[in-house]
Design a protein around this motif. Sequence first.
Motif: not given
Ligand SMILES: [Zn+2]
Length: 407
Positions: A175-177, A195-197, A285-287, A248-251
């Motif tokens: 996820g993200h980046g 950071y989530e990314k 959030m993810e969108n 894969i993501h982090v909440n």
């Molecule tokens: Zn995410």
Amino acid sequence: MIAALLLAAQVAVIQPAVITVRGQNGEAKIAVAEKLSGPAIRLSALSSVVPVAIDSLGGGRYRIMLAGIEFFVADQAPFMEVGDRVVPLATAPFIDGGDLFLPLQVLTEQLPRAASDRLSYNVAKAELLVLTAPVAGPTAALAVPSRSRPASPPAPSAKRTTRHTGKRRVVVDAGHGGPDNGMSGPLRGGSFRVYEKHITLAVSKRLAAILRSRGVDVVMTRTTDTLIALSDRGRIANQRNGDVFVSIHVNAANQRWPRPEAARGFETYFLAEAKTEDARRVERMENESVRFETEVTAARDDPLSFIMNDMAQNEHLRESSELASMIQASLGAMHPGPNRGVKQAGFRVLVTAFMPAVLVEIGFGTNIDEARFLTQPQRQHEIAVAVAEATMSYLEHYERRVGLAGR
Ligand SMILES: [Zn+2]
């Protein structure tokens, strides 16, 4: 939100009473049979314009050559096999009056997708275009004259070998980046910052390595700290013919919660309309990543392709929800946080993937304990193992079921 609108458009667009098939021998109007299960096409009706050969393999299984494309279906089983891929169908092929009927989507979606160099379906015109005449090449040479085989069971082992030599392919999406960091945390973490990314990339790389070590072909949507548009992630998955898509993501906790820093746990989403307020929060959030994407990227998503994507994905809802359950169970055996369950929401990254697709929130980066947990290499490895094991069981389970369905 826009789901009702999409539904109305789908009904108008994809249920023609007649489709036109334009082939080397001219064109024909083929009536779409409205069955209780859904729209279907009598296969032999195509033979006036397109070469069609139907081979009964016994046990309700059929091998079909249509315009030089070979595929397999079974009576009453909602799957088809084309190339070395097994594709779920919205409804099952069936026999009526001695004739084989295929769900309309086989002609309008699955075959054009599997052999885009030969078939193309125009939704607006309800027209199937057979682009090239079948040539006397290797594919045609494989053709067996219709009904020349004994009606004994079709050497199922041979069939199954074919399926298994086709390597399973999993698309792993970190996820993200790049400029899109995703969430950052923890709340009240002092100088400790995650950071989530970075977490998603580290876990995804491990997941990819583990799956590869078990003989699975893996495609990663990104392997570096770079931004990939949400719609492109699904497109990558489709172009590379994935069997499964795992994002894969982090909440992150909602700051308005009574004690946001205390929220912990893991949850897995599959694509559908968001059912709860909490699911809508994660969906929003993810969108959000979309705002990092350029206008050029956004403009490529014309409304019609979005509708088609939405439909194609619907076929995979049950599969996706099953995969999500397996991932939750597997993570539950190692994760210190609570199991927040399987949820559904309308993630853009899942909308464009034509395959069972899930999004895993592996923990809360806003909670200091989970932020530490998620950044430890050993823990990242354990998370990856848990997701990989669930994915492997899903693939095996799925193949077993398809094998049974074809009997
Ligand atoms: Zn995410």
